[in-house]
Structure formats: C-alpha cells, structure tokens
Design a protein around this motif. Structure first.
Motif, PDB file in Angstrom:
ATOM      1  N   GLY A 167     -22.370  51.789  82.961  1.00 28.30           N
ATOM      2  CA  GLY A 167     -23.685  51.556  82.359  1.00 28.30           C
ATOM      3  C   GLY A 167     -24.845  51.929  83.250  1.00 28.30           C
ATOM      4  N   GLY A 168     -24.731  53.050  83.899  1.00 26.97           N
ATOM      5  CA  GLY A 168     -25.835  53.596  84.687  1.00 26.97           C
ATOM      6  C   GLY A 168     -25.840  55.102  84.522  1.00 26.97           C
ATOM      7  N   VAL A 197     -17.254  57.397  84.331  1.00 29.88           N
ATOM      8  CA  VAL A 197     -18.458  56.796  83.749  1.00 29.88           C
ATOM      9  C   VAL A 197     -18.064  55.982  82.525  1.00 29.88           C
ATOM     10  N   ILE A 198     -18.550  54.750  82.466  1.00 29.98           N
ATOM     11  CA  ILE A 198     -18.301  53.888  81.301  1.00 29.98           C
ATOM     12  C   ILE A 198     -19.643  53.640  80.632  1.00 29.98           C
ATOM     13  N   ALA A 206     -22.443  61.287  82.492  1.00 25.68           N
ATOM     14  CA  ALA A 206     -21.108  61.259  81.871  1.00 25.68           C
ATOM     15  C   ALA A 206     -20.587  62.676  81.648  1.00 25.68           C
ATOM     16  N   ARG A 207     -21.523  63.615  81.385  1.00 21.83           N
ATOM     17  CA  ARG A 207     -21.091  64.999  81.162  1.00 21.83           C
ATOM     18  C   ARG A 207     -20.471  65.606  82.409  1.00 21.83           C
ATOM     19  N   ASP A 289     -15.676  53.207  95.146  1.00 27.09           N
ATOM     20  CA  ASP A 289     -16.740  52.235  94.915  1.00 27.09           C
ATOM     21  C   ASP A 289     -16.997  52.132  93.417  1.00 27.09           C
ATOM     22  N   ILE A 290     -17.508  50.979  93.024  1.00 32.23           N
ATOM     23  CA  ILE A 290     -17.839  50.732  91.623  1.00 32.23           C
ATOM     24  C   ILE A 290     -19.274  50.240  91.571  1.00 32.23           C
ATOM     25  N   GLY A 291     -20.089  50.912  90.774  1.00 29.74           N
ATOM     26  CA  GLY A 291     -21.500  50.528  90.673  1.00 29.74           C
ATOM     27  C   GLY A 291     -21.869  50.204  89.240  1.00 29.74           C
TER      28      GLY A 291
END
Ligand SMILES: Nc1nc2c(c(=O)[nH]1)N[C@H]1C(S)=C(S)[C@@H](COP(=O)(O)OP(=O)(O)OC[C@H]3O[C@@H](n4cnc5c(=O)[nH]c(N)nc54)[C@H](O)[C@@H]3O)O[C@H]1N2
Ligand SMILES: Nc1nc2c(c(=O)[nH]1)N[C@H]1C(S)=C(S)[C@@H](COP(=O)(O)OP(=O)(O)OC[C@H]3O[C@@H](n4cnc5c(=O)[nH]c(N)nc54)[C@H](O)[C@@H]3O)O[C@H]1N2
Ligand code: SF4
Ligand SMILES: [Mo]
Length: 723
Positions: A167-168, A197-198, A206-207, A289-291
C-alpha cells in the motif's frame, strides 16, 4: 542571469536542484546532475516551483480578519503585538492547555518551525502539540513500541534480496525510495532482487514489480497474517534468529493458524498461487525488508498491519546484521550507534494523560489529532481556545464539516501560509510566510523522521545538504518565517525558549538568546548541536555530499544483552483474533446501496494540500479513477461528472478510467477542492474527499484514526447539465 544550487522542498525527497535567477525572479528549476545519489532527478512539481514562487496569489503581508469576515493587511510588528497580548490573556485566564498547535507539510520548507513550535508549547507548559502523524501512519511508530526495534536498523537497499511494499507507491510518493525511485528499482532488479507490491491498484511502482498482488482494500491484516502462517507452515522461519531475539513465537503461530492460503485468497480476493509466490519470494531471500505505505493505514487497523509487518521481518531475520553497513547513519544529528541486538518494546499508550475525548491519548505518534476538534468544541476545564495551524486542515483533516465547526469555534486561529488557501480563509490571522527559495535549506528533518522510527525517509548513505536562501522576498513585502512568530511572542511574554527537536531526536537542547533574535541559519546551527558532522562542514558542499567518515557499521551484540522483540503483543493478538472471527463482508460494510470501496492514492504531481502550479497537473482536479468496466456498467464516459456518496456525505467528482484498478474500487486523492460546499463544481479545482470521511467511523482505539480508505461509497452519474 545566474544559476544557484539548493534542494527542492516540495516533498521529503529533497532533490538537489539548480535554479536560474533573474534578479529576485526565479526562472527555471532543473535537477543538479553534479549531486550524489539522485542522478539529476526531479519531478514536475519541483520543476514547477518558479510558477509558485512568482505567483501573483502569494501573500506579501499578513492578514487580519475583520468582524465582517473580510481581511485587512497587518504589519508583522502589529501582528506579533496583538498575538502576544491575546495569547498572554488566554494563558492567564484558561491556562496552558488552552493553547494548541498543529504542524504538518509546511515543516518541510520551514524546519525551524517545528523546533520553535514545540519549544514554545513546552515553555508555556502545554501538552497540546498535534501533527499529521496520527492521520498518516501512526502504526509505524506504535508498531515499533509494541514489537521493539532492531538496534542495527533496517537492511540497506543494496543488501536486500527482496523488498515488499504494501500500500505504498514510491514512484509517486517517494516514500521508501526517496532518491530517484525509478532508478533505485531498476538497480535492484538488475541485481536480481525481487520487488513485491501489494496494492488494489496497478500503480506506477506495481508495474515495475516482480509480483503484484491486487487485494480487496482493507485486507492487509489478513494477507500479512496469511504470510506469517505460510512461513511457519513451510519452514520459512529464521529459527536461530527468532530463538535468540524474540518472544512469543508459539502464541503468534497459534494466532495465525486460521489464516490458511485458501482462506486468505478467498477473503482478500487474490489468486492463491500468486499469494503463495509472495511467501516463496520472502522465504527464498536471505535479506530483505517490508515497508507499509498509507494504504493499509487509511483502511483501518493500521497499527495491526504495521505490527504484523514487523513480525514478518523478524521471523525472516530481515534486520541489519553485525558488520553490515548501517542505514540512516547521522550527519546533522548526533552520532547514533547501531548494534545487532533488539531494543525491547516500550509503552505505546498509557504513558501520559489522556485527552478529554473518547479516551484518546498520546502514543509514540504524538497527540491524537482525532481529539483536537472536540477538544476545541467541548466546554470545560482544559478547553482549547487558540490554535497555531501549520497545514491544510480544511482539505486534509477527516470530516470537513467538523473541521470547520472546530476552527470557527476557536477564540484565536493563527495560520501560516503562502497564499490565502482554503484553510487560511478560516483564520483570525494569516501569517504571510517566506517561500522556499527565500529560506536557507537543510536536510536535518529527514534524519529526525528516520530516527523517530519512519524508515521510509532519509538516506541509506550519510548524505546531507545545508545552504543559503537564494533570493530576497519580493520588494515591499513584510513576511515572517513560522519560527519567528513563536520566538517573538515568547520574547514579548518574557518566556525563555530552548531548542527542542521533533520527538527529541537530539538530547541537546540549547537555550535561545531572547534578547537578540537569531537568524534562521543560527537556529539550524542550534538544531544540529552535537551533530556527527559539523554543520559548517556540510555547508561547504553546494551539491550536497555523502560524508564517508559518518558511515557506521552495525556493532556486535553486547554479550550482556538479554533484550527481546515481541511477537505476541496481547493487544495485537486480540485484534487479530477479532479479524479471524469476523464476517469480512459485514466488516467491509459494502452493500447494494454502497457497492464500491474508495481508496486514497496520491498523484505524482500534487503534494497534499500544497498550492498546485498551473499546468503541472494533467487535469486541474483530482479525478475519481474507476475501472473501465465499472464505468461502462454505470454508463459513464471518461471526463463525466459523478456523484460519490458515503454514509457520511456526498461530493461531485469527475470520473476517469484506470484499467489497473481492481473492480469496484474508486481511487481519489485528498488535498483538493477549495470550496466550502460539497456541491462545488469539481472541474474548477477538484473534489474534497474529506466530505466523505468521519472521525466516528471505525476509529482506532488509542489514536482515533478513522476509516479514510476502504470506505464504502456509491457512485452515480450526475444529472447531465443542460447546454
Ligand atoms: N481523506 C484523506 N485525508 C488525508 C490523507 C488521505 O490519504 N486521505 N492523507 C493524510 C496525510 S498522510 C497527511 S500527511 C495529511 C497532510 O495534510 P496536512 O496535514 O494538512 O498538511 P499539508 O497538506 O502537507 O500542509 C500544507 C499546507 O500548509 C500550509 N503552509 C504553511 N506554511 C507553509 C510553508 O512554508 N510552505 C508551504 N508550501 N505551505 C505552508 C499551506 O496551506 C499548505 O497548503 O493529510 C492527511 N489527510
Ligand atoms: N507526489 C506526492 N508525493 C507525496 C505526497 C503527495 O501528496 N504527493 N504526500 C507525502 C505524504 S504526506 C505521505 S504520508 C507519503 C505517502 O506515501 P504512499 O503511502 O506511498 O502514498 P500513495 O502514493 O498514496 O500510496 C498509497 C497506496 O496505497 C494503495 N492503497 C489504498 N488502499 C489500500 C489498502 O487498503 N491496502 C493496500 N495494500 N493498498 C492500498 C493505493 O492504491 C496507493 O497506491 O507520500 C508523500 N509524498
Ligand atoms: S520529488 Fe519532486 S517535489 Fe519532491 S523534492 Fe524531488 S523535485 Fe521536489
Ligand atoms: Mo502523510
């Protein structure tokens, strides 16, 4: 004609730029290709700064509201005199808690404002210091408090095998990849690292991703719990790391047991094989890492999502290891030590007096903004009577009508602004402030943000910039910098001030000389007292500089260390239990009347409520983006006007198509729509999304952050205008 170097301060990316000057007029802005790290990057907002700077709409003197609602100019000397008198009287009559302040985006241009605003409130003894942090991503700092932090910090971008963004959209927002995000992602991909990307929208980021999971908005806790479940089920836990560093593994494993891949796929509306591929990519990575961006935070349960993301990082051991170079080493802040060991959890709430409103209370994200409108409106001991407002509240705070009611309910509303913005129009006094090229620049703000627990800003490398103002304010103007207001009022009232940094990123709190007013550069010197690199050394580098000597390695674990991270915070597991037991459709609250979900999503060429230069946006408004098939179903063409209704309000908007959106999701950015009426023509300057939100809607227990994403709405074609 000459060119001068500085940094752009229109967002937290702080891109180094070259500015063409024609006298005091600003000609052109280009990326500074001599500067390190950015490779000459700028975005259209940065390049449109001349139009903002030279705009005829800029205020050249401060304004005072008349009883009939009109504004007259007021000199800065008279302004300070009147403010000091009124603040003095309010303090005497109602005590310090009657004086509040709110600080937001303007601080990027005016970093000294934060130091002096905080110092002023501290000096008078008022705890009422608010910021956007509690309508942004409060879960980030609160999550750290509940889980604990890793004293070695995050892994550096070039060390990551995988990077997951939930969600970024850093290509637009720069959050998480502040320096030339496209280039950073390409470099990552070239090394063979995976980007996940979620996001319900196929964003610009996301692309570029290896895997894009496109869930139903608001299902981030489900997905993150499901990933934890799969990691545990498939032997993907870094057991040695967890055994040494974390408590609560068994409880966490039990809490996620029902989040099976089948359940997650069904509930979040994602493909099970793709969901499993995300888990595989996390498990195959040695480091990563997860952001989390604003998406999950706005969709409620932002704290839980942040917490689960931290747990995932810990289960994989995705933290900087001994001997690795540390991320976010200080330059303009005092040196910071990095160690390969946990910092145990610390209080997330219950550590300070609650507000008078709904039990909301301070957290590591600061005072809850959710309490402020009611703190203004609710009579009695401690009622807020005066507000120094440094942000675009009318377009950015949830529930527009409540914002206006509260701001109008104040005895004294003081706003800093460059133009008579929609928010400034509500003020008793509008303080005309300098524009960014008239102010010395400094990058310390990002170090403060990174230090206080937001890993999405700052520099992996020890980069810093500090440079002078480029031009004088317009001839004949009488402008103030925000910090000067606090300094001069304090000075008049005989209140001594110390420099206190945002959330005390520095323990150095130098006393200010209250007799001789310092310059802004002197304030910067004081804000950087004890810095890792002397500020004058930083000033010597016109392009900004990476200070090699400031690099830090992660030190070995202290042999005495028995601190541990927490995987099973009771509040978080209780909330996760609720997620597991609830009916997701009831929770989502969509039905035949409100079949769509509204999500927040930033445009590249607009920053929050900031003034938008003419021509910088493709449309003058913020379109309501919809899937083409949803539009066809409603008989809407691109560019058609629609009515959007939530359970709290209604707005007019212009629909545009985005085939990359999930069906039944509508994306609309905040920060637009200047008219007080929700019925205003959206083609003029857009739609104010905060007519659709409400403070009472599904708010987070401690912070009060309400539902601002995953918001059930209806969309209907507008009655066609008669020609
Ligand atoms: N519905 C909905 N609402 C949201 C969000 C959302 O996603 N959805 N996002 C939220 C988030 S994350 C945030 S951070 C907030 C941000 O919203 P705010 O907290 O309101 O902050 P900004 O819009 O960044 O504030 C910029 C404004 O400050 C004033 N200002 C004062 N001094 C200066 C100065 O020196 N320079 C400039 N340029 N302006 C100055 C100007 O009026 C300018 O427009 O909005 C929040 N609101
Ligand atoms: N150009 C530009 N840059 C900015 C700003 C700006 O206004 N404009 N604002 C600045 C500020 S104040 C902030 S806080 C940062 C924010 O930085 P980001 O969080 O990166 O902001 P967005 O680009 O809005 O990205 C949010 C993403 O979340 C997705 N999303 C929406 N709902 C959900 C959901 O329920 N789940 C998931 N997984 N995703 C969801 C949206 O589709 C969108 O792509 O940006 C900063 N930078
Ligand atoms: S990304 Fe754009 S707005 Fe942000 S600092 Fe760079 S040029 Fe300025
Ligand atoms: Mo934000």
């Amino acid at each position: 004609m000459e060119t001068a170097k500085t940094i752009c301060r229109s967002c937290n990316a702080f891109c180094p730029i070259e500015v063409t000057l024609e006298g005091s007029r600003v000609g052109r802005v280009e990326g500074n290709s001599q500067a390190p790290l950015y490779q000459g990057y700028t975005c259209p907002k940065g390049r449109s700064l001349p139009a903002i700077h030279n705009s005829p709409d800029r205020l050249t003197t401060s304004l005072k509201r008349q009883p009939d609602g009109s504004f007259i100019p007021i000199s800065s000397a008279d302004l300070i005199g009147e403010l000091a008198e009124r603040i003095g009287r309010l303090l005497e009559r109602h005590g310090p808690r009657a004086i509040a302040a709110y600080l937001s985006g303007g601080v990027i241009e005016q970093p000294a404002a934060s130091a002096l605003m905080i110092s002023f409130l501290e000096a008078i003894g008022s705890p009422m210091m608010f910021s956007a942090s509690t309508i942004d991503q409060p879960g980030m700092t609160i999550g750290y408090a509940l889980h604990g932090r890793w004293a070695g910090g995050r892994t550096r971008p070039e060390a990551r095998d995988v990077y997951m963004i939930v969600g970024g959209n850093p290509i637009n927002s720069k959050q998480y990849l502040p320096q030339n995000p496209g280039m950073q992602i390409k470099a990552m991909r070239r090394r063979g690292a995976k980007l996940i990307v979620i996001d319900p929208r196929r964003t610009e980021t996301a692309r570029l991703a290896d895997i894009h999971l496109q869930p139903i908005p608001g299902e981030d806790p489900t997905i993150l719990a499901g990933l934890i479940h799969l990691l545990i089920a498939e032997g993907g836990v870094a057991s040695d790391f967890v055994t040494l560093n974390a408590n609560g593994f068994a409880e966490l494993a039990a809490a996620v047991a029902s989040f099976t891949p089948e359940y997650v796929a069904r509930r979040a509306g994602v493909d099970e094989a793709q969901f499993r591929a995300v888990a595989q990519a996390l498990m195959a990575a040695r480091t990563g890492d997860i952001g989390l961006g604003t998406g999950p935070s706005m969709a409620t349960r932002g704290i839980l999502s942040s917490y689960l993301a931290l747990c995932l990082n810990t289960l994989r051991g995705f933290w900087a290891a001994e001997g690795e170079e540390a991320m976010h080493a200080s330059v303009l802040l005092p040196p910071r030590e990095f160690r390969a060991q946990p910092i145990p959890p610390y209080p997330a709430w219950g550590f300070a007096e609650k507000t008078r409103i709904r039990g909301l209370e301070p957290t590591p994200a600061g005072m809850p903004l959710a309490a402020l409108p009611e703190e203004i409106l609710k009579p009695g001991e401690g009622q807020v009577k005066a507000l120094f407002l440094h942000g675009g509240a009318a377009q950015s705070w949830p529930q527009y009508d409540k914002t206006v009611e509260a701001l109008r309910g104040l005895d004294l509303l003081v706003i800093h602004d460059l133009v008579l913005s929609p928010t400034a129009k509500l003020a008793d006094y509008v303080i005309a402030t300098k524009a960014q090229f008239e102010l010395p620049a400094i990058t310390v703000l990002n170090e403060i943000i990174a230090n206080s627990g937001h890993s999405g800003y700052g520099w992996a490398d020890p980069f810093a910039y500090c440079g002078p103002a480029l031009v004088e304010p317009p001839e004949g103007s009488d402008l103030l910098e925000a910090w000067q207001t606090y300094y001069r009022i304090a000075s008049r009232l005989g209140i001594p001030l110390k420099i206190i940094n945002w959330r005390s990123a520095s323990k150095h709190q130098p006393q200010l000389d209250m007799e001789r007013e310092p310059t802004t550069s002197e304030i910067y010197d004081l804000m950087c007292a004890g810095s890792a690199v002397p500020i004058d050394e930083v000033r010597r580098h016109a392009d900004g500089h990476v200070f090699e000597a400031a690099r830090q390695r992660v030190q070995p674990r202290d042999p005495q260390c028995s601190d541990r991270l927490e995987l099973a915070d009771p509040d978080m597991l209780r909330e996760l239990g609720k997620v597991a037991r609830e009916d997701p459709v009831l929770r989502r609250n969509t039905n035949d009347e409100f079949p769509y979900l509204l999500i927040p999503s930033r445009l590249q060429n607009a920053s929050n409520t900031f003034a938008k230069a003419p021509g910088v946006l493709k449309w003058r408004y913020n379109p309501a983006f919809m899937h083409p098939l949803d539009m066809a179903e409603l008989g809407i063409e691109p560019g058609d006007e629609v009515r959007i209704r939530s359970r709290h309000g209604q707005v007019r908007a212009i629909a545009e198509q985005d085939a990359g959106l999930r069906r039944k999701v509508v994306a609309l950015m905040h920060g637009f729509g200047s008219s007080p009426s929700p019925d205003a023509d959206p083609r003029l300057d857009g739609t104010n999304v905060n007519h659709l939100t409400s403070w009472q809607d599904d708010f987070e227990e401690h912070t009060g952050m309400p539902r601002m994403g995953a918001l059930p709405i209806s969309v209907t074609p507008a009655p066609r205008n008669q020609p």
